[in-house]
Enzyme design. Structure first.
Site, PDB file in Angstrom:
ATOM      1  N   LYS A 177     -10.874  -7.989   7.595  1.00  0.00           N
ATOM      2  CA  LYS A 177     -10.077  -7.347   8.637  1.00  0.00           C
ATOM      3  C   LYS A 177     -10.510  -7.928   9.985  1.00  0.00           C
ATOM      4  O   LYS A 177     -11.676  -8.280  10.172  1.00  0.00           O
ATOM      5  CB  LYS A 177     -10.274  -5.843   8.605  1.00  0.00           C
ATOM      6  CG  LYS A 177      -9.776  -5.248   7.295  1.00  0.00           C
ATOM      7  CD  LYS A 177      -9.726  -3.755   7.358  1.00  0.00           C
ATOM      8  CE  LYS A 177      -9.366  -3.178   6.013  1.00  0.00           C
ATOM      9  NZ  LYS A 177      -8.014  -3.319   5.617  1.00  0.00           N
ATOM     10  N   CYS A 188       0.848  -1.201   0.000  1.00  0.00           N
ATOM     11  CA  CYS A 188       0.000   0.000   0.000  1.00  0.00           C
ATOM     12  C   CYS A 188       0.886   1.254   0.000  1.00  0.00           C
ATOM     13  O   CYS A 188       1.673   1.464   0.924  1.00  0.00           O
ATOM     14  CB  CYS A 188      -0.909  -0.014   1.220  1.00  0.00           C
ATOM     15  SG  CYS A 188      -1.772   1.548   1.493  1.00  0.00           S
ATOM     16  N   SER A 204      -3.258   9.289   5.476  1.00  0.00           N
ATOM     17  CA  SER A 204      -1.801   9.369   5.482  1.00  0.00           C
ATOM     18  C   SER A 204      -1.255  10.791   5.599  1.00  0.00           C
ATOM     19  O   SER A 204      -0.295  11.026   6.344  1.00  0.00           O
ATOM     20  CB  SER A 204      -1.228   8.682   4.249  1.00  0.00           C
ATOM     21  OG  SER A 204      -1.708   9.270   3.064  1.00  0.00           O
TER      22      SER A 204
END
Length: 154
Positions: free
Chosen positions: A94, A64, A120
């Site tokens: 998940k 990623c 991010s």
């Protein structure tokens, strides 16, 4: 002719100079040291584990790009942290414990002083503010505007 077992092959590999270097790095990683590696679960940079305020939740497969840039910043700034690997949706569900912490399931996520933070760019700005010892983002307004424009190109 009898083929060697996996254990015998492993012993042969570890006996090589490359195998010894890999084993040394694995031992260092287990203690929070060593070279940067996607298998690391702890990074201490000379600090004690008691000083760790940060946990990075990143993709298990380590591809990623958003997780990568946060991880690179943590490495460059030498921020002591724990690392938890989470499946990308394409690799399976998940874990429930993660979805309880982050209902969206998005990665990357940091947990800083028990607070969960996603996105991010936001993470990078917070890391810069909380860990200013090794600056990565300029503080003067003109340069900061340029950096922010570049960071938005993703």
């Amino acid at each position: 002719m009898e083929l060697p077992t996996w254990e015998e092959l492993s012993d042969l590999a570890v006996g090589t100079s490359t195998g010894q270097r890999i084993s040394e790095q694995q031992a260092l990683r287990a203690q929070g040291g060593g070279l940067p590696h996607t298998d690391a679960k702890l990074r201490l940079f000379g600090h004690s584990e008691d000083e760790v305020r940060l946990t990075l939740y990143r993709d298990h497969a380590a591809w990623c790009p958003y997780c990568q840039k946060v991880w690179m910043m943590i490495e460059e700034k030498q921020i002591p942290c724990k690392i938890e690997k989470i499946n990308m949706r394409s690799y399976g569900d998940k874990p429930d414990w993660f979805l309880q912490k982050v209902p969206s399931g998005l990665l990357p996520v940091i947990e800083l002083d028990n607070k969960m933070i996603t996105e991010s760019l936001v993470i990078m700005q917070i890391l810069e503010a909380e860990f200013p010892d090794r600056p990565m983002i300029p503080s003067d307004p003109r340069s900061l505007d340029r950096v922010n424009n570049l960071l938005q190109l993703e």
